[in-house]
Design a protein around this motif. Structure first.
Motif, short mmCIF file in Angstrom:
data_model
loop_
_atom_site.label_atom_id
_atom_site.label_comp_id
_atom_site.label_asym_id
_atom_site.label_seq_id
_atom_site.Cartn_x
_atom_site.Cartn_y
_atom_site.Cartn_z
N VAL A 116 2.51 -1.48 -1.93
CA VAL A 116 3.28 -1.41 -3.18
C VAL A 116 2.50 -0.62 -4.22
CG1 VAL A 116 4.25 -2.78 -5.06
CG2 VAL A 116 4.49 -3.56 -2.70
N PHE A 117 1.21 -0.91 -4.33
CA PHE A 117 0.35 -0.17 -5.26
C PHE A 117 0.36 1.31 -4.91
CE2 PHE A 117 -3.64 1.90 -6.14
CZ PHE A 117 -3.85 1.62 -7.48
N LEU A 118 0.18 1.61 -3.64
CA LEU A 118 0.13 3.00 -3.18
C LEU A 118 1.40 3.75 -3.54
CD1 LEU A 118 -1.46 5.14 -1.65
CD2 LEU A 118 -0.52 4.20 0.47
N GLU A 119 2.54 3.11 -3.32
CA GLU A 119 3.83 3.73 -3.64
C GLU A 119 3.95 4.04 -5.14
OE1 GLU A 119 8.33 2.13 -3.85
OE2 GLU A 119 7.33 1.82 -1.93
N LYS A 120 3.60 3.07 -5.97
CA LYS A 120 3.68 3.26 -7.42
C LYS A 120 2.67 4.29 -7.91
CE LYS A 120 5.72 -1.17 -8.51
NZ LYS A 120 5.62 -2.44 -9.22
N LEU A 121 1.48 4.25 -7.36
CA LEU A 121 0.45 5.20 -7.76
C LEU A 121 0.87 6.62 -7.45
CD1 LEU A 121 -2.54 5.30 -8.86
CD2 LEU A 121 -3.18 5.60 -6.47
N ARG A 133 -1.43 1.65 9.84
CA ARG A 133 -2.14 2.91 9.56
C ARG A 133 -1.15 4.02 9.23
NH1 ARG A 133 -6.05 2.90 14.70
NH2 ARG A 133 -4.04 2.40 15.57
N LEU A 134 -0.09 4.12 10.01
CA LEU A 134 0.92 5.15 9.76
C LEU A 134 1.62 4.92 8.43
CD1 LEU A 134 2.47 5.53 13.31
CD2 LEU A 134 0.86 7.08 12.16
N ARG A 135 1.94 3.66 8.13
CA ARG A 135 2.60 3.36 6.85
C ARG A 135 1.74 3.78 5.67
NH1 ARG A 135 4.56 -2.61 4.72
NH2 ARG A 135 5.48 -1.86 2.78
N GLY A 173 0.99 8.03 1.52
CA GLY A 173 0.18 8.73 0.53
C GLY A 173 -1.30 8.43 0.53
N ALA A 174 -1.76 7.55 1.41
CA ALA A 174 -3.21 7.30 1.48
C ALA A 174 -3.90 8.54 2.02
CB ALA A 174 -3.50 6.10 2.37
N ASP A 175 -5.09 8.80 1.53
CA ASP A 175 -5.87 9.95 2.00
C ASP A 175 -6.74 9.60 3.20
OD1 ASP A 175 -5.49 12.16 -0.20
OD2 ASP A 175 -5.62 10.24 -1.23
N VAL A 227 -4.69 11.39 -7.27
CA VAL A 227 -5.86 10.53 -7.12
C VAL A 227 -6.02 10.15 -5.65
CG1 VAL A 227 -6.89 8.31 -7.77
CG2 VAL A 227 -5.56 9.60 -9.43
N PRO A 228 -7.17 10.46 -5.05
CA PRO A 228 -7.38 10.09 -3.66
C PRO A 228 -7.43 8.57 -3.49
CG PRO A 228 -9.08 11.63 -4.41
CD PRO A 228 -8.29 11.22 -5.59
N VAL A 229 -6.80 8.09 -2.42
CA VAL A 229 -6.78 6.66 -2.11
C VAL A 229 -7.31 6.45 -0.70
CG1 VAL A 229 -5.34 4.61 -1.78
CG2 VAL A 229 -4.80 6.24 -3.61
#
Length: 123
Positions: free
Chosen positions: A61-66, A87-89, A94-96, A73-75
């Motif tokens: 949820v955080f990743l989506e909003k970020l 891992r795929l999700r 958007g995770a780096d 910003v790299p995550v």
């Protein structure tokens, strides 16, 4: 370099914050999803270290909003979840990078530097 650390485990969070400090990196550590969202909105961070399993929700949820607000910003996701679907999700969301716990601190530090270099357009 300023790192936002979102990790609910007290021992791991404290150890990571110490390791970041020893590596010369500043960090802000929060333990809940809602605090992570609020802190990200107020701060200027070079990288986010994100746990997926948080007491008040999933890091997805955080990743989506970020990504909707601060897309560059790299995550780096740090989690015990090792299933391919997770891992795929994260990566498709958007995770780096995705690091499975337990991990070695030198490797995490290297991944932080790589993610920040990429975000800055450096090889």
């Amino acid at each position: 370099m300023n790192i936002l650390l979102i990790e609910d485990d007290l021992d791991l969070g404290a150890a990571l914050q110490r390791a970041l400090e020893q590596a010369g990196l500043e960090s802000v550590w929060v333990r809940r999803l809602c605090d992570g969202l609020e802190t990200a909105e107020r701060g200027d961070f070079d990288c986010v270290l994100l746990d997926i399993n948080l007491p008040d929700g999933e890091g997805f949820v955080f990743l989506e909003k970020l990504r909707r607000q601060f897309s560059s910003v790299p995550v780096i996701v740090m989690t015990a979840r090792d299933a391919l679907d997770d891992r795929l999700r994260a990566l498709n969301g958007g995770a780096d990078d995705y690091v499975i716990k337990p991990f070695l601190l030198p490797e995490l530090m290297a991944r932080i530097h790589v993610a920040v270099r990429r975000a800055a357009g450096q090889a």
